[in-house]
Design an enzyme around this catalytic site. Sequence first.
Site, PDB file in Angstrom:
ATOM      1  N   LYS A 184       0.863  -1.192   0.000  1.00  0.00           N
ATOM      2  CA  LYS A 184       0.000   0.000   0.000  1.00  0.00           C
ATOM      3  C   LYS A 184       0.896   1.238   0.000  1.00  0.00           C
ATOM      4  O   LYS A 184       1.536   1.545   0.997  1.00  0.00           O
ATOM      5  CB  LYS A 184      -0.897   0.041   1.250  1.00  0.00           C
ATOM      6  CG  LYS A 184      -1.875   1.206   1.194  1.00  0.00           C
ATOM      7  CD  LYS A 184      -2.162   1.822   2.541  1.00  0.00           C
ATOM      8  CE  LYS A 184      -1.518   3.153   2.812  1.00  0.00           C
ATOM      9  NZ  LYS A 184      -1.755   4.269   1.929  1.00  0.00           N
ATOM     10  N   GLU A 200       9.897   1.150  10.861  1.00  0.00           N
ATOM     11  CA  GLU A 200      10.907   2.215  10.699  1.00  0.00           C
ATOM     12  C   GLU A 200      10.164   3.529  10.873  1.00  0.00           C
ATOM     13  O   GLU A 200       9.310   3.859  10.051  1.00  0.00           O
ATOM     14  CB  GLU A 200      11.526   2.171   9.295  1.00  0.00           C
ATOM     15  CG  GLU A 200      12.335   0.943   8.985  1.00  0.00           C
ATOM     16  CD  GLU A 200      13.629   0.869   9.765  1.00  0.00           C
ATOM     17  OE1 GLU A 200      14.090   1.901  10.289  1.00  0.00           O
ATOM     18  OE2 GLU A 200      14.160  -0.251   9.874  1.00  0.00           O
ATOM     19  N   CYS A 230      13.608  11.133   7.154  1.00  0.00           N
ATOM     20  CA  CYS A 230      13.615  10.623   8.542  1.00  0.00           C
ATOM     21  C   CYS A 230      14.979  10.875   9.176  1.00  0.00           C
ATOM     22  O   CYS A 230      15.093  10.986  10.390  1.00  0.00           O
ATOM     23  CB  CYS A 230      13.284   9.145   8.552  1.00  0.00           C
ATOM     24  SG  CYS A 230      14.274   8.202   7.399  1.00  0.00           S
ATOM     25  N   GLU A 232       9.590  15.940  16.016  1.00  0.00           N
ATOM     26  CA  GLU A 232       9.962  15.828  14.600  1.00  0.00           C
ATOM     27  C   GLU A 232       9.086  16.782  13.788  1.00  0.00           C
ATOM     28  O   GLU A 232       7.861  16.727  13.878  1.00  0.00           O
ATOM     29  CB  GLU A 232       9.737  14.392  14.108  1.00  0.00           C
ATOM     30  CG  GLU A 232      10.179  14.202  12.678  1.00  0.00           C
ATOM     31  CD  GLU A 232       9.918  12.799  12.141  1.00  0.00           C
ATOM     32  OE1 GLU A 232       8.873  12.222  12.446  1.00  0.00           O
ATOM     33  OE2 GLU A 232      10.789  12.287  11.408  1.00  0.00           O
TER      34      GLU A 232
HETATM   35  P1  NAP Z   1       2.455   8.254   8.173  1.00  0.00           P
HETATM   36  O1  NAP Z   1       1.399   9.288   8.213  1.00  0.00           O
HETATM   37  O2  NAP Z   1       2.693   7.445   9.383  1.00  0.00           O
HETATM   38  O3  NAP Z   1       2.095   7.312   6.932  1.00  0.00           O
HETATM   39  C1  NAP Z   1       2.896   6.233   6.556  1.00  0.00           C
HETATM   40  C2  NAP Z   1       2.056   5.207   5.840  1.00  0.00           C
HETATM   41  O4  NAP Z   1       1.091   4.681   6.761  1.00  0.00           O
HETATM   42  C3  NAP Z   1       1.244   5.781   4.668  1.00  0.00           C
HETATM   43  O5  NAP Z   1       1.169   4.830   3.640  1.00  0.00           O
HETATM   44  C4  NAP Z   1      -0.116   6.000   5.296  1.00  0.00           C
HETATM   45  O6  NAP Z   1      -1.185   6.029   4.381  1.00  0.00           O
HETATM   46  C5  NAP Z   1      -0.205   4.793   6.203  1.00  0.00           C
HETATM   47  N1  NAP Z   1      -1.213   4.912   7.267  1.00  0.00           N
HETATM   48  C6  NAP Z   1      -1.716   6.048   7.814  1.00  0.00           C
HETATM   49  N2  NAP Z   1      -2.640   5.738   8.753  1.00  0.00           N
HETATM   50  C7  NAP Z   1      -2.721   4.390   8.802  1.00  0.00           C
HETATM   51  C8  NAP Z   1      -3.496   3.472   9.560  1.00  0.00           C
HETATM   52  N3  NAP Z   1      -4.366   3.892  10.480  1.00  0.00           N
HETATM   53  N4  NAP Z   1      -3.336   2.159   9.347  1.00  0.00           N
HETATM   54  C9  NAP Z   1      -2.435   1.718   8.425  1.00  0.00           C
HETATM   55  N5  NAP Z   1      -1.686   2.538   7.662  1.00  0.00           N
HETATM   56  C10 NAP Z   1      -1.809   3.858   7.853  1.00  0.00           C
HETATM   57  O7  NAP Z   1       3.867   8.883   7.772  1.00  0.00           O
HETATM   58  P2  NAP Z   1       4.214   9.832   6.550  1.00  0.00           P
HETATM   59  O8  NAP Z   1       3.670  11.189   6.826  1.00  0.00           O
HETATM   60  O9  NAP Z   1       3.840   9.189   5.267  1.00  0.00           O
HETATM   61  O10 NAP Z   1       5.815   9.843   6.599  1.00  0.00           O
HETATM   62  C11 NAP Z   1       6.511  10.647   7.464  1.00  0.00           C
HETATM   63  C12 NAP Z   1       7.027   9.848   8.652  1.00  0.00           C
HETATM   64  O11 NAP Z   1       7.745   8.723   8.195  1.00  0.00           O
HETATM   65  C13 NAP Z   1       8.028  10.644   9.493  1.00  0.00           C
HETATM   66  O12 NAP Z   1       7.759  10.427  10.853  1.00  0.00           O
HETATM   67  C14 NAP Z   1       9.370  10.034   9.093  1.00  0.00           C
HETATM   68  O13 NAP Z   1      10.377  10.170  10.062  1.00  0.00           O
HETATM   69  C15 NAP Z   1       8.989   8.618   8.872  1.00  0.00           C
HETATM   70  N6  NAP Z   1       9.986   7.928   8.042  1.00  0.00           N
HETATM   71  C16 NAP Z   1      10.818   7.047   8.650  1.00  0.00           C
HETATM   72  C17 NAP Z   1      11.796   6.396   7.919  1.00  0.00           C
HETATM   73  C18 NAP Z   1      12.735   5.415   8.578  1.00  0.00           C
HETATM   74  O14 NAP Z   1      13.336   4.625   7.861  1.00  0.00           O
HETATM   75  N7  NAP Z   1      12.887   5.438   9.890  1.00  0.00           N
HETATM   76  C19 NAP Z   1      11.924   6.643   6.541  1.00  0.00           C
HETATM   77  C20 NAP Z   1      11.046   7.560   5.954  1.00  0.00           C
HETATM   78  C21 NAP Z   1      10.068   8.193   6.704  1.00  0.00           C
HETATM   79  P3  NAP Z   1      -1.696   7.415   3.752  1.00  0.00           P
HETATM   80  O15 NAP Z   1      -0.592   7.947   2.941  1.00  0.00           O
HETATM   81  O16 NAP Z   1      -2.851   6.993   2.954  1.00  0.00           O
HETATM   82  O17 NAP Z   1      -2.046   8.310   4.907  1.00  0.00           O
END
Ligand code: NAP
Length: 498
Positions: free
Chosen positions: A177, A252, A286, A388
Amino acid sequence: MKRAKVYKNFINGEWVKSHTGETFKNINPANTDEVVGVFQKSDKRDVNDAVTAAAKAYKKWRLVPAPKRGEILYNIANRLLKEKEQLSQDMTREMGKVLAETRGDVQEAIDMTYYMAGEGRRAFGQTTPSEMNNKFCMSVRQPLGVCGMITPWNFPMAIPAWKMMPALVMGNTVVIKPATDTPLSVANLVKVMGEEGLPPGVVNMVTGSGGSVGSPMMHDKRVECVSFTGSTEIGRKVSEACAPDFKHCHLEMGGKNCIIVMDDADIDLAVDGALWGAFGTTGQRCTASSRIILHKKIYNKFARKFVNRAKAIKIGNGLDEKHQMGPAVSESQMRSVLEYMKIGQQEDGAKLLCGGGRPKGAKYRKGWYTQPTVFGDVVPGMRVFHEEIFGSVTDLIPAKSFDDAIKLANNCAYGLSASIYTQNVNWAFSAMRDVFTGIFYVNAPTIGAETHLPFGGTKHTGNGHREACTQALGVFSEWKSIYVDFSGVIQRAQIDNQ
Ligand code: NAP
């Protein structure tokens, strides 16, 4: 105006519409008039179809010899390399980061695919002597079954490849997804994977929101493993969903990474590194350098040079190669970053040194742009020190000494990446040992991971697993220890050999 292309879900080797009959638009964040593509707004029925296809395909795929699986990955990598420029342009249009960086993102996917293709001929286990006569011992890796993947928007092709390639070479099948903001890069990747020889059902993509697609996927009992990259908040939900069935759960999550600059550092080198670390990908990494801890003796000198350079960053559409920083990925992301710019200005003692809002001028009106923003005199207790922001904002934090700098570095809920600039080998090695993160750099910023080293973080960044390198294989396999007794008699371990 040209009508935007409609993309479908990829299930069982075919492009199919969602059961809902509904779609959503993927908008260019640098030009909100441009619809990059129209995607399926799927729900649990589509997830069910994809998991059914993946479960069926698994029965055969797990028995394909791993070197053969690797050969398909090798063909996929070759094709991605051929199409790299178009894939990068598509990614800049949907995500906003500048072309040099989207080329890097696609290259990371290519590197990971080649690396994991090679694992088809390695995936080493162990052989070891038995404590008994005429007995042979070995351990082998076994695939798990259907692996569900939920990915973020900031590395739209690299992160999906980091997850899918090790899973596939191990003999698992996949349902992915993509983030709602960046489905095109995953659709492009999955298209290549299907066309380069993955049998139907081995890889499946379902687009739609986290609640409607991600959630049913992680709760489906046939999904044996969920690999998630995203925020710590959603990662916790994934962890809770996986716990009742003891699914493999790989997380992650967020970061608040720091660079330490000591008083003996090459200041110009540190300024170069901090600019790239803080404002590369518009700070939406991240591993972004969102805290810059400066020894008090060089604080003013560093701050002056850094702020002048931050103000000079060329902001604009990432497709124009003269630009160094693109927009935020979406309106909601931009609003969240602008809110933190306000919060920083309201913190008692923090000083806004540059930026603080949206850039002015007609060319920015159609995009979700934010200014490179620097807060000075930031100390623990302030929200901008701890939270963050995931945007073009960084903090300058004064430190009294080396020990103080280490303490400030570790004063963080997250543990992804950190770095130190110094010429002192004792400080460098002490910091490598004492800063509790999954990644550490010396005389380089907090970004720049390579695919053949483990990637991941401690504390609220991860749950003990690692992405990339051979460590990734551990997420997508189970070890099986095998004992072959060819003695012809009963031999009891720990008893008959005494
Ligand atoms: P996010 O809001 O947590 O979303 C990540 C993924 O989860 C998206 O595909 C999102 O779908 C999905 N999602 C959202 N709500 C969900 C639920 N209730 N159940 C299942 N899946 C759900 O994060 P983001 O805004 O895309 O990315 C930013 C974050 O990612 C930051 O905190 C960053 O630090 C972290 N990140 C970490 C790494 C690492 O390797 N540590 C790498 C990159 C990014 P939708 O898009 O449809 O909302």
